[in-house]
Design an enzyme around this catalytic site. Structure first.
Site: not given
Length: 465
Positions: A316, A352
């Protein structure tokens, strides 16, 4: 928005319809990139922005129906912040509060106790884009001497148009799962400057096919392995009744396979960006063309590194780079690197979602990285440990052991990340006696004592000077 054809296809592939829609939407980026290359390269910029906006809106509608209004509303509000508030701290603060507040409110009202593909999934990508846009515009009003190297590249000297902001936000190569990129990069793409052949579309078809193919391999691994390595099994009595070594091994393999879900999506999406030209990153020192500007994965490093920091650095990448640039480095005024890192990881956790599992996961990451750096420093400073780790006969054995520990404790925090709620992840951690927490906490407090024994006094004195 369920359709019989897609439902049947999803059942045949043993997946959910939203997941199938997501994969189709990522793959549709390839023909869209071909249209951009051969029909829109060096054409009127408004036409290109319109193409990106309309195709992105269609992708949003295909996946989430009229819930696409969430993204459009946030884009509109962000544009108004830029226009009405200008390059001010107030504009940056308002942008951060509104965009993060909207995302967290969305999480609150759509939250379930399992992973769902819903409008908040691409919206978290959009949130970083829009917050980053306000920060880059703010940087554009500073003297160049006050900007670091990254800020000089990304700073916006002129306020963007609404069509430009929409095209940037809805660009088909990054709308759903990323990668993150700046408005300056998007402007270069639209201007036809991201190419290894000036005045011509980039020679990026082969590099795009390579990333696409690698993405398909990772997707195949996940598709084949995931039915046998389910989240639900971790919560079952059968799992709890297995031997301790089996429970740990299952977490190791489950974590490895689960991560391929993210790896495959990022690689396929990266291929779209490369094909469009957005992945162009100049040349290396040998003159070889680089296509890694949108790379979210360093696959070889990801697969071979025995270090947690190595895996984090290969995974990521663009999101981590965004957080490093826009959060970690901007907290330099705190005067403490560890505080800045903790704040950056906390931001990542709430970005998140609101589940406790996210906070625990990133707390474990902070603990693991801190301990790993301490152990690395201990090995480097201790002649005894340095000799052992460099022994040619011991090195293969140590590498295997280190990899087993590495992948076990990569999967360990992922348990909380994937199971979300306290009642679920605590059950799994209890079944393995919280071994990850104990292992790293013991190392955290034991390492300073080991330094006293294993590091010569002279080296300690040199370090303290």
């Amino acid at each position: 928005m369920a359709t019989p054809m897609l439902q049947s296809a999803a059942e045949l592939l043993e997946t959910s319809e939203p997941a199938l829609r997501l994969i189709i939407s990522i793959l549709i980026g390839y023909p869209l990139a071909l249209v951009s290359r051969y029909c829109l390269f060096k054409k009127d910029v408004f036409l290109i922005h319109l193409f990106h906006t309309l195709t992105g809106l269609w992708i949003a509608y295909f996946n989430f129906g009229f819930q696409l209004f969430h993204s459009f509303l946030c884009i509109l509000v962000q544009f108004l912040f830029l226009r009405l508030m200008g390059r001010t701290v107030t504009a940056v603060g308002s942008s951060f509060i509104f965009q993060m507040g909207y995302l967290l409110t969305g999480y609150y009202y759509t939250a379930t106790d399992h992973y769902d593909i819903k409008w908040t999934m691409p919206h978290c990508v959009l949130t970083l884009k829009l917050i980053g846009l306000s920060l880059d515009y703010y940087d554009g009003g500073k003297d160049e001497g006050k900007l670091n190297a990254e800020q000089k590249v990304s700073a916006l000297r002129h306020v963007p148009s609404f069509s430009e902001v929409c095209g940037f936000a809805y660009f088909y190569g990054g709308f759903l799962v990323g990668p993150q990129f700046t408005l300056r990069s998007y402007q270069w793409l639209v201007a036809g400057e991201l190419t290894d052949c000036p005045g011509q579309p980039p020679n990026s078809i082969v590099p795009a096919i390579r990333r696409f193919s690698l993405g398909l391999v990772c997707l195949a691994i996940y598709t084949i392995g995931s039915p046998y390595l389910t989240d639900s099994y971790l919560l079952s009595d059968d799992y709890a009744n297995q031997p301790f070594w089996y429970r740990c091994l299952y977490i190791l393999i489950w974590g490895k396979v689960t991560l391929y879900k993210y790896v495959s999506c990022w690689l396929i999406a990266e291929g779209v960006c490369i094909l469009s030209g957005l992945g162009y990153n100049g040349h290396d020192s040998a003159g070889v063309v680089l296509w890694d500007a949108c790379a979210n994965m360093k696959v070889w490093q990801y697969e071979t590194t025995p270090l947690f920091t190595g895996t984090i650095a290969s995974f990521n990448i663009n999101t981590n780079a965004w957080v490093a640039r826009q959060v970690f480095k901007r907290l330099k005024f705190l005067g403490n690197k560890m505080f800045s890192q903790a704040a950056a990881l906390f931001f990542l956790a709430i970005w998140h979602g609101l589940h406790s599992g996210y906070v625990l996961c990133f707390s474990m990451e902070f603990l693991i990285v801190t301990v790993e750096r301490q152990v690395e420093a201990l090995i480097k400073d201790s002649p005894t440990l340095t000799t052992l780790t460099q022994n040619m006969f011991l090195r293969p054995i140590l590498y295997v052991v280190q990899q087993l520990i590495h992948w076990l404790f990569m999967g360990y925090p992922l348990v909380a990340f994937c199971l979300f709620t306290w009642d679920k992840w605590s059950k799994v951690y209890s079944s393995v006696y919280y071994c990850g927490h104990i292992f790293f906490l013991v190392l955290l407090f034991a390492t300073p004592f080991l330094r006293r024994v294993l590091v010569p006094k002279k080296i300690k004195e040199n370090k303290s000077q």
